[in-house]
Design a protein around this motif. Structure first.
Motif, PDB file in Angstrom:
ATOM      1  N   VAL A  95      32.405  38.379  35.220  1.00  0.00           N
ATOM      2  CA  VAL A  95      32.702  39.717  35.733  1.00  0.00           C
ATOM      3  C   VAL A  95      33.283  39.529  37.128  1.00  0.00           C
ATOM      4  O   VAL A  95      32.606  39.012  38.021  1.00  0.00           O
ATOM      5  CB  VAL A  95      31.450  40.603  35.781  1.00  0.00           C
ATOM      6  N   ALA A  96      34.544  39.893  37.317  1.00  0.00           N
ATOM      7  CA  ALA A  96      35.247  39.674  38.582  1.00  0.00           C
ATOM      8  C   ALA A  96      35.419  41.011  39.291  1.00  0.00           C
ATOM      9  O   ALA A  96      36.173  41.870  38.830  1.00  0.00           O
ATOM     10  CB  ALA A  96      36.603  39.028  38.330  1.00  0.00           C
ATOM     11  N   VAL A  97      34.716  41.177  40.412  1.00  0.00           N
ATOM     12  CA  VAL A  97      34.655  42.465  41.095  1.00  0.00           C
ATOM     13  C   VAL A  97      35.355  42.389  42.450  1.00  0.00           C
ATOM     14  O   VAL A  97      35.009  41.550  43.285  1.00  0.00           O
ATOM     15  CB  VAL A  97      33.183  42.896  41.313  1.00  0.00           C
ATOM     16  N   ASP A  98      36.342  43.249  42.664  1.00  0.00           N
ATOM     17  CA  ASP A  98      37.004  43.329  43.972  1.00  0.00           C
ATOM     18  C   ASP A  98      37.879  44.580  44.003  1.00  0.00           C
ATOM     19  O   ASP A  98      38.640  44.814  43.065  1.00  0.00           O
ATOM     20  CB  ASP A  98      37.863  42.090  44.241  1.00  0.00           C
ATOM     21  N   PRO A  99      37.825  45.364  45.068  1.00  0.00           N
ATOM     22  CA  PRO A  99      38.614  46.597  45.116  1.00  0.00           C
ATOM     23  C   PRO A  99      40.024  46.402  45.675  1.00  0.00           C
ATOM     24  O   PRO A  99      40.853  47.301  45.570  1.00  0.00           O
ATOM     25  CB  PRO A  99      37.807  47.472  46.078  1.00  0.00           C
ATOM     26  N   ASP A 100      40.296  45.219  46.241  1.00  0.00           N
ATOM     27  CA  ASP A 100      41.500  45.040  47.056  1.00  0.00           C
ATOM     28  C   ASP A 100      42.680  44.472  46.281  1.00  0.00           C
ATOM     29  O   ASP A 100      42.535  43.956  45.164  1.00  0.00           O
ATOM     30  CB  ASP A 100      41.195  44.123  48.245  1.00  0.00           C
TER      31      ASP A 100
END
Length: 274
Positions: A95-100
């Motif tokens: 699960v790869a989480v990042d908003p940018d």
């Protein structure tokens, strides 16, 4: 399934099944590449891509990694390398989480950044990268900022969470969320020539102890910057910890903090109350 097993046995070279035959098995029997990989491992065979893992990992251990789900919170300097290393070692779901999105100042150190990916969401770039190097790994890209409100959803079902965040408050919130959901956390932080790694097991207050003197504001990373080699080194330590947690092997960094000084090539450890 018997036909699939027979096909894989017929085309194995010793215990190794080539990528060509793994992919052909998926096409021929209308399954995913990941399902083909699981079948190979459950048969006691080994996808040829993992043959250099032998000696450090058993076939049984490789199956454990394939069945595992790891949440990587942050896909920048640390997170990009963490995702890459997890995929190459054979973690089944990331699960790869990042908003940018990628910006030009990321190019000096972030593995997933390139001229072509400028403006691209970091989570999407993680999925694209993994698809190119190990299609048997499933990446769940999440283009959201980590927050207390969504923490449960982001780490739900994961065997381990990995801290690749860039500010102290989010790290503390992630630490608390992992404890609330019973998920081990592998912490990493970088600044200039320096980095640190620690493992927090459920119900421990590791990060609360590490940052007990922090009041507010950004960390020292803003002051010291980050050259390309620091996230590479720290991410490697973090992924080793993830594998040890999943496999139940080795001595974990639980109750300890590892401090890495690349300028003077020193590695020190400090005891952390648990």
């Amino acid at each position: 399934m018997d036909e699939l097993s027979n096909y894989l046995k017929e085309h194995a070279q010793g215990r190794l099944v080539s990528w060509q035959h793994q992919g052909e098995a998926a096409r021929r029997y209308r399954i995913t590449v990941a399902q083909a990989e699981r079948t190979i491992l459950e048969m006691g065979l080994l996808p040829a891509r993992y043959q250099r893992n032998v000696g450090s990992l058993t076939a049984e251990g490789q199956l454990v990694l394939h069945r595992s789900r790891v949440a990587v919170i942050g896909c920048g300097g640390l997170g990009g390398y963490i995702v890459e290393l997890l995929a190459r070692v054979g973690i089944g779901t990331i699960v790869a989480v990042d908003p940018d999105v990628f910006e030009e100042h990321n190019l000096n150190r972030q593995l997933l950044s390139s001229i072509e990916t400028l403006g691209m969401p970091k989570a999407a770039a993680a999925a694209q990268r993994v698809a190119a190097i190990n299609p048997a790994v499933t990446v769940v890209p999440v283009q959201e900022a980590f927050a207390t409100a969504n923490a449960g959803d982001l780490i739900a079902g994961s065997s381990v969470a990995v801290d690749a965040l860039d500010n102290v408050q989010d790290r503390l919130d992630l630490s608390d969320a992992c404890n609330s959901h019973g998920v081990p956390l592998v912490h990493g932080a970088i600044a200039g020539w320096y980095g640190q790694v620690a493992t927090q097991l459920p119900e421990q207050a590791t990060l609360r102890h590490i940052y007990r003197s922090w009041g507010s504001g950004s960390g020292v990373e803003r002051e010291l910057g980050n050259p390309s080699f620091t996230p590479t080194a720290v991410a490697s330590f973090q992924v080793a910890e993830v594998c040890k947690l999943l496999l139940g092997s080795g001595r974990l960094l639980a109750g300890r903090k590892l401090v890495i000084d690349l300028l003077h090539m020193d590695v020190d450890q400090f005891t952390i109350p648990v």
